[in-house]
Motif scaffolding. Sequence first.
Motif, short mmCIF file in Angstrom:
data_model
loop_
_atom_site.label_atom_id
_atom_site.label_comp_id
_atom_site.label_asym_id
_atom_site.label_seq_id
_atom_site.Cartn_x
_atom_site.Cartn_y
_atom_site.Cartn_z
N LYS A 114 0.88 -1.54 -0.23
CA LYS A 114 -0.14 0.33 0.04
C LYS A 114 0.32 1.28 -0.09
N MET A 115 2.23 1.23 1.33
CA MET A 115 3.23 2.14 0.53
C MET A 115 3.38 2.55 -0.48
N ASN A 116 3.56 1.63 -1.69
CA ASN A 116 4.42 1.95 -2.88
C ASN A 116 5.79 1.49 -3.04
N LEU A 117 5.96 0.86 -1.70
CA LEU A 117 7.86 -0.01 -1.65
C LEU A 117 7.97 -0.81 -1.96
N PHE A 118 7.40 -1.53 -3.45
CA PHE A 118 8.20 -2.66 -3.69
C PHE A 118 7.89 -1.02 -5.84
N LYS A 119 7.90 -0.42 -5.43
CA LYS A 119 7.89 0.53 -7.09
C LYS A 119 9.18 0.64 -7.07
N THR A 120 9.68 0.89 -8.14
CA THR A 120 10.53 1.61 -8.51
C THR A 120 11.31 2.83 -9.07
N ASN A 121 11.87 3.54 -8.51
CA ASN A 121 12.82 4.56 -8.85
C ASN A 121 13.81 4.38 -9.77
N VAL A 122 13.22 4.01 -11.40
CA VAL A 122 13.74 4.33 -12.40
C VAL A 122 14.93 4.86 -12.31
N LEU A 123 14.87 6.29 -12.05
CA LEU A 123 16.17 6.95 -12.16
C LEU A 123 17.18 6.28 -11.21
N PHE A 124 17.17 6.75 -10.15
CA PHE A 124 17.61 6.23 -9.36
C PHE A 124 18.61 5.25 -10.06
N TYR A 125 18.18 3.73 -10.29
CA TYR A 125 19.01 2.78 -11.14
C TYR A 125 19.72 2.85 -12.37
N THR A 126 18.79 4.00 -12.92
CA THR A 126 19.71 4.67 -13.85
C THR A 126 21.46 5.68 -13.72
N LEU A 127 20.84 6.40 -12.97
CA LEU A 127 22.73 6.70 -12.08
C LEU A 127 23.10 6.11 -12.11
N HIS A 128 22.30 4.89 -10.94
CA HIS A 128 23.26 4.01 -10.30
C HIS A 128 24.72 3.27 -11.58
N LEU A 129 23.82 3.08 -12.78
CA LEU A 129 24.24 1.97 -13.54
C LEU A 129 25.75 3.59 -14.45
N ALA A 130 25.29 4.92 -14.31
CA ALA A 130 26.05 5.67 -15.36
C ALA A 130 27.28 5.82 -14.13
N HIS A 131 27.06 5.35 -12.97
CA HIS A 131 28.24 5.72 -11.86
C HIS A 131 29.24 4.64 -12.53
N ILE A 132 28.79 3.45 -12.91
CA ILE A 132 29.32 2.90 -12.59
C ILE A 132 30.26 2.41 -14.44
N LEU A 133 29.59 2.61 -15.41
CA LEU A 133 29.98 3.24 -16.87
C LEU A 133 30.97 4.06 -16.52
N MET A 134 30.85 5.00 -15.51
CA MET A 134 31.08 6.20 -16.20
C MET A 134 33.43 6.19 -14.93
N PHE A 135 32.89 5.24 -14.16
CA PHE A 135 34.26 4.36 -13.11
C PHE A 135 34.51 3.59 -14.37
N GLU A 136 34.37 2.86 -15.14
CA GLU A 136 34.78 1.96 -16.52
C GLU A 136 35.83 2.93 -17.07
#
Length: 439
Positions: A114-136
């Motif tokens: 009910k609190m939508n805690l299983f709903k994903t913040n796509v921006l969070f994962y996009t930025l996380h992947l971006a910072h990994i690719l940046m370091f690579e």
Amino acid sequence: MGKGGQNDKQDEREVKSFTWDDIKVHDKRNDKWLVIGGEVYDITRWSRRHPGGSRVISHYAGQDATDAFRAFHNDLNFVKKYMKAIHIGTVKPEDQSEIELRSDFRELRKTAEKMNLFKTNVLFYTLHLAHILMFEVLAYLTMYYFGTGWLPFLVSVACYTIVQGQVGWLQHDFGHLSVFHNSSLDHLLHHFTIGFIKGASAKWWNHMHYQHHAKPNVMDKDPDVRVEKLFVVGDKMPVQMAKSNKSSMPFNWQHRYFFIVGPPLLFPVYFQFMLIRHVITRREWVDIGVLIAFFIKFFYLYVPLLGIGNTIFFYFFIRVLESHWFTWVSQSNHIPMEIDEDHAEEWLPLQLHATCDIEKSFFNDWFTGHLNFQIEHHLFPTMPRHNLHKIAPLVKSLCEKHNLSYQVKPLLQSFIDIVSSLKHSGELWYSTYNQYHVS
């Protein structure tokens, strides 16, 4: 119509009721039942075709798997289509009465939904992947532009270690289907992150990690505590090993040799061997293809800069550093906790006895991939990691209500507790061994 009615009545008569005593004996390799939501299923044959692997579902043979089933599956309606054919009956009402703890936990899950805690913040994962690719990219460009002297070499090592550490946490999210809650999309990105970026196997990870979640810290079921050839952990394993006299390892010294054979060698030796053996023996062609692509990419980029010998050294240097990072984080939540045989515990106490949390901070969240909220992750493995801190106060409140231990530690203390627990287990082995085998 009359004929159909007769068939319906016949089906109703064929539905059997079982007591828990009937169900518990069906926990053998060739005879496996389990219970989900008060319904009894014969998984003897189905377990071999189970997408998550035969072991993870078989670990609940003869037990109630309701909460584990709910924790691992996003689309219940899709999964239930396959369950009709293996349904054999129900649990008798007198044996299926809801206890307060189980009821409260299931209400907590409804609250989280009910609190939508299983709903994903796509921006969070996009930025996380971006910072990994940046370091690579930085890892490569540092030596490409500044040469391969010791300083740019070490900077490149640091960048690539961050890549490997952080993509390890990210692939973990895709592996749990906690990002898109879509099997095809999450599996695709799981192969990309763990395979093409990290150089490991998605199928091997699933095979090992799902078992760990199903029965954490349960001997003979959780692969993460099958370490008796080198270590004894908890209070039960040291005694068993000492009585059996099956090993000549000096376990009373394990808290010292852990620093030599534990964090440094887990990734570059043990994991490397195990995942390659897994994909070859099981003919996981997709994983093999992605692994080959990773090594082609890696050697194509770095051999022109470093030569073959130094590229291999670069690779294993990173693996050793990554191995330290992963080992200290992953074991801090589990090794100091209870390690025991399977007592068919309810989902909530099972996870609480085997896990603890690490204090929240920006660094701790980043460094552990939000697995500092290990309790919440184990209770709700498909919940996006950025929401775990939101459910934590509710989990703690539920634990207080039922007098269950909910542990939260500082990061450094959690590392110290790994060594302390290994020392305690080693001393327990030593005293038991002397009692039984030294006259």
